[in-house]
Design a protein around this motif. Structure first.
Motif, short mmCIF file in Angstrom:
data_model
loop_
_atom_site.label_atom_id
_atom_site.label_comp_id
_atom_site.label_asym_id
_atom_site.label_seq_id
_atom_site.Cartn_x
_atom_site.Cartn_y
_atom_site.Cartn_z
N GLY A 161 0.83 -1.20 0.00
CA GLY A 161 0.00 0.00 0.00
C GLY A 161 0.86 1.25 0.00
N ALA A 162 1.95 1.19 0.75
CA ALA A 162 2.82 2.36 0.87
C ALA A 162 3.64 2.60 -0.40
N ARG A 195 4.50 1.34 14.12
CA ARG A 195 4.98 0.47 13.03
C ARG A 195 4.80 1.11 11.65
N ALA A 196 3.91 2.07 11.57
CA ALA A 196 3.68 2.72 10.28
C ALA A 196 4.97 3.30 9.71
N ALA A 197 5.83 3.79 10.59
CA ALA A 197 7.09 4.39 10.14
C ALA A 197 7.92 3.40 9.34
N ALA A 198 7.79 2.13 9.68
CA ALA A 198 8.56 1.11 8.98
C ALA A 198 8.13 0.98 7.52
N PRO A 202 2.10 7.55 7.37
CA PRO A 202 1.76 8.15 8.66
C PRO A 202 1.08 7.12 9.57
N GLY A 203 1.39 7.19 10.85
CA GLY A 203 0.74 6.35 11.84
C GLY A 203 0.09 7.24 12.88
N VAL A 204 -1.16 6.97 13.18
CA VAL A 204 -1.91 7.83 14.10
C VAL A 204 -2.58 6.94 15.14
N THR A 205 -2.47 7.31 16.41
CA THR A 205 -3.19 6.60 17.46
C THR A 205 -4.29 7.51 17.98
N VAL A 206 -5.49 6.96 18.08
CA VAL A 206 -6.63 7.78 18.49
C VAL A 206 -7.41 7.03 19.57
N ASP A 207 -8.12 7.79 20.37
CA ASP A 207 -9.01 7.20 21.37
C ASP A 207 -10.20 6.56 20.65
N GLY A 208 -10.19 5.27 20.57
CA GLY A 208 -11.21 4.56 19.80
C GLY A 208 -12.56 4.45 20.51
N THR A 227 -7.07 11.89 -1.88
CA THR A 227 -6.43 12.97 -2.64
C THR A 227 -5.00 12.63 -3.02
N GLY A 228 -4.70 11.34 -3.08
CA GLY A 228 -3.39 10.93 -3.61
C GLY A 228 -2.28 10.90 -2.59
N GLY A 229 -2.62 11.08 -1.32
CA GLY A 229 -1.58 11.12 -0.30
C GLY A 229 -1.17 9.76 0.24
N GLY A 230 -1.79 8.70 -0.27
CA GLY A 230 -1.40 7.35 0.14
C GLY A 230 -2.01 6.90 1.44
N PRO A 231 -1.54 5.75 1.91
CA PRO A 231 -2.19 5.10 3.05
C PRO A 231 -1.81 5.69 4.40
#
Lengths: 319, 345
Positions: A161-162, A195-198, A202-208, A227-231
């Protein structure tokens, strides 16, 4: 988007309550031995499916997991077609050939749910690739649990995906348990989103358990994908307030942790928020009553539907 | 009309299908890298120049790429997904077996899954992990069709049929039959080239072909074993035994009418396969033959297969492993002896 209006908040509430009441009704039917099969339920995680899918149209697609009922309702499947499926009727959304763990309906952009942990991530990635190859504006969302991030297929999918910058969001619902195994025993990183950095995304943690926080974070990720910015890897912190499956009494969840979680579950929290915003308890009760009535109609309709002829099993393997 | 190898015929087939239908694309490892090989056996060589956006090179991620192919297929694309060696498809078994094979059925038979999967098989001096014959492992998986071309004509025709089929089709190819050239030439290669018609054609999935007509015994084999069976039939002919050679071309669905008619004519059969004997394709064919035409069988069906061991590296051991002409001919003689005893009794 009317993201601050009372009407909008009430519609989110209605969807979350629909999932909760659907699951509670299914749990009862299952424990009473009225419904066949096995079940993996979504109580406590409703804010994630609702907050994410609120950004998706029928033409946008998702893959789900062995715990799919919440995703299905949030994606727009009718509780009637789902209930028929859970009862194994050929009038169900998968003609009785899928069942709880494979519920889905591509007319609403939901592939049959994937009950192999992590198995949906490559498929969602391929759906996103199809959008890119055809230059379509749609996005894909791969829902998965915290257990899935240790599956090789998820690693392969997120990397693909990346590198291809596909229009997809990998939503990890971190309910802190892979079946009965606590996350501290399976995973070293503090935040799964690290792990997204690997993969270079972008990796985002949110209060689910905060539906509005999920809605906002998912909105950014989905906008980026569109808008084409990827996963994006979006980790939503939550807690499973029901068993892993069937009659699981959750003896592995410490009692204090469980008690605390019940005060922090998403519907309790959103109800408090709605009351603080001027909604009345009477209005919220009214929503709940409507939802219950709709679910009850679905149950009655599903139970009244005839069982399929056994030999229907032989029909339709190939086109 | 032009003489082509299997690799050339497959390449032409892919080019024609991608030209005909914009939904068709190829996805795999090392399939379109400029300066590379066009896949491990040159099948896609140069296609990336013509179809830059539809020859998709992936990381070494077989589970990922088969899942991606599936996801795109249910969205209406028609992927041709390949592994360099069939052994690598085991890394993608969840996607192939749990997902690709079941997706349509689980959806209530609403979705279509038009995927072509290509996988090269055969023991070719590379040791145990670039050598499996995977046919038998997929034969028992409902939801996947299996084709096994032994000639360039069939390779192109079956590829086109597979791409146009709305169901998952696993196309098993043999490394020694490709006719790959240059640095990718295979030692021990067998000529499987054919005259390829100029006009469009397909070979129907599920239809076998009689490669050589005969009266006394039916030899059944695909891929490399079809060629060995034809050679064995020539040896037997010199002894006055008339062997019929059937190339089923598809293992699933299987051309039972063709095979059954032949066995009813000859009264005995030898099933030849390159993979291990236990649980093999030959076991399935032999069992089905006894169910279908026990009344016509004058001798038990014989199996010629590899022993139940991993493929050994050392050339003498590998040659011992792969069924050869002598073993096929010997099996044919043995069933004919029994057949004649049965007739005279």
């Amino acid at each position: 988007m009317m993201s601050n209006s009372m009407e909008f908040h009430l519609s989110l509430y209605r969807k979350m309550v629909m999932i909760r009441q659907f699951e509670e009704r299914v749990k009862y039917l299952f424990l009473e031995g009225i419904m066949p099969g096995t079940i993996h339920q979504y109580q406590g995680q409703e804010a994630i499916a609702v907050g994410v899918c609120e950004h998706l149209a029928d033409e946008d697609v998702i893959t789900s997991t062995h715990r799919p009922h919440g995703h299905a309702i949030a994606k727009g499947l009718s509780v009637e077609s789902m209930m028929h499926e859970l009862f194994g009727k050929s009038t169900g959304c998968c003609a009785g050939k899928g069942g709880s763990m494979h519920i889905g309906d591509m007319a609403h952009g939901m592939a049959p749910a994937i009950a192999i942990v992590g198995g949906g991530a490559p498929i969602a990635t391929g759906m996103a690739l199809a959008f890119t190859m055809r230059k379509q504006p749609q996005v894909a969302v791969a829902f998965m649990g915290d257990g899935a991030v240790n599956e090789g297929a998820v690693h392969e999918a997120m990397n693909m995906g990346a590198i291809w910058s596909l229009p997809i969001v990998y939503v990890v619902e971190n309910n802190r348990y892979s079946a009965s195994t606590p996350i501290a025993q399976t995973t070293k990183v503090a935040n799964l989103a690290d792990r997204a950095a690997a993969y270079g995304m972008p990796g985002v943690t949110v209060d689910g358990n905060d539906v509005l926080a999920v809605y906002e974070a998912a909105g950014e990720a989905i906008h980026r994908a569109r808008t084409g910015g990827g996963p994006t890897m979006l980790e939503a912190l939550t807690y499973r307030i029901t068993g892993h499956s069937r009659r699981d009494p959750c003896l592995y969840q410490p009692e204090e942790e469980r008690k605390a979680a019940l005060t922090q579950e998403p519907i309790v929290r959103f109800t408090e928020f709605l009351l603080s915003q001027g909604h009345t308890q009477q209005a919220l009760d009214g929503v709940r009553d409507e939802v219950n009535a709709e679910i009850e109609r679905a149950v009655q309709s599903a139970m009244a539907a005839p069982d399929p002829a056994p030999e229907e099993a032989l029909v339709g393997l190939f086109v | 009309m032009a003489q082509m190898t299997i690799a050339e015929a497959l390449r032409q087939g892919l080019r024609e299908e991608m030209t005909r239908d914009a939904r068709v694309y190829c996805i795999g490892e090392d399939i379109g890298i400029p300066g590379g090989w066009g896949g491990a056996f040159t099948v896609t060589l140069g296609l990336e120049k013509e179809f830059r956006e539809r020859i998709i090179d992936t990381p070494i991620s077989e589970a990922g790429l088969f899942g991606v192919a599936l996801g795109s297929a249910i969205m209406g694309m028609r992927p041709v997904a390949d592994v360099q060696y069939s052994d690598f498809i085991f890394c993608a078994m969840d996607q192939v077996v749990n997902q690709i094979a079941t997706m349509r059925y689980m959806s209530g038979c609403k979705l279509t899954v038009p995927i072509t999967m290509r996988a090269p098989v055969g023991a070719t001096g590379r040791g145990a992990q670039h050598a499996h014959n995977i046919e038998s492992m997929f034969l028992g998986i409902p939801g996947i069709k299996i084709v096994c071309p032994a000639t360039a004509y069939d390779a192109k025709g079956l590829l086109k049929a597979a791409i146009r089929d709305d169901n998952p089709v696993l196309m098993i190819e043999h490394k020694l039959l490709y006719g790959s050239k240059g640095a990718r030439t295979e030692s021990g290669a067998v000529d499987a080239s054919s005259d390829i018609p100029d006009e469009d054609y397909t070979v129907p999935i599920g239809k076998g072909i009689i490669r050589r007509e005969g009266r006394d015994v039916t030899l059944i084999g695909t891929l490399l074993m079809m060629h060995r069976a034809v050679q064995a039939a020539e040896v037997l002919a010199s002894e006055g035994i008339s062997a019929e050679v059937i190339d089923p071309r598809s293992l699933s669905p299987f051309d039972w009418p063709l095979v059954e008619a032949s066995v009813r004519k000859t009264g005995c059969a030898v099933v030849v396969e390159e993979g291990p004997r236990t649980g093999g394709v030959g076991a399935e064919i032999a069992a089905s033959l006894t169910e279908r035409c026990a009344d016509a069988l004058l001798s038990p069906v014989a199996r010629v297969a590899a022993p139940d061991i991993p493929v050994p590296f050392s050339p003498p051991m590998e040659n011992f492993y792969i069924p050869d002409v002598a073993r096929i001919a010997a099996a044919a003689r043995s069933v004919i002896v029994r057949q004649r005893m049965s007739v005279s009794a």
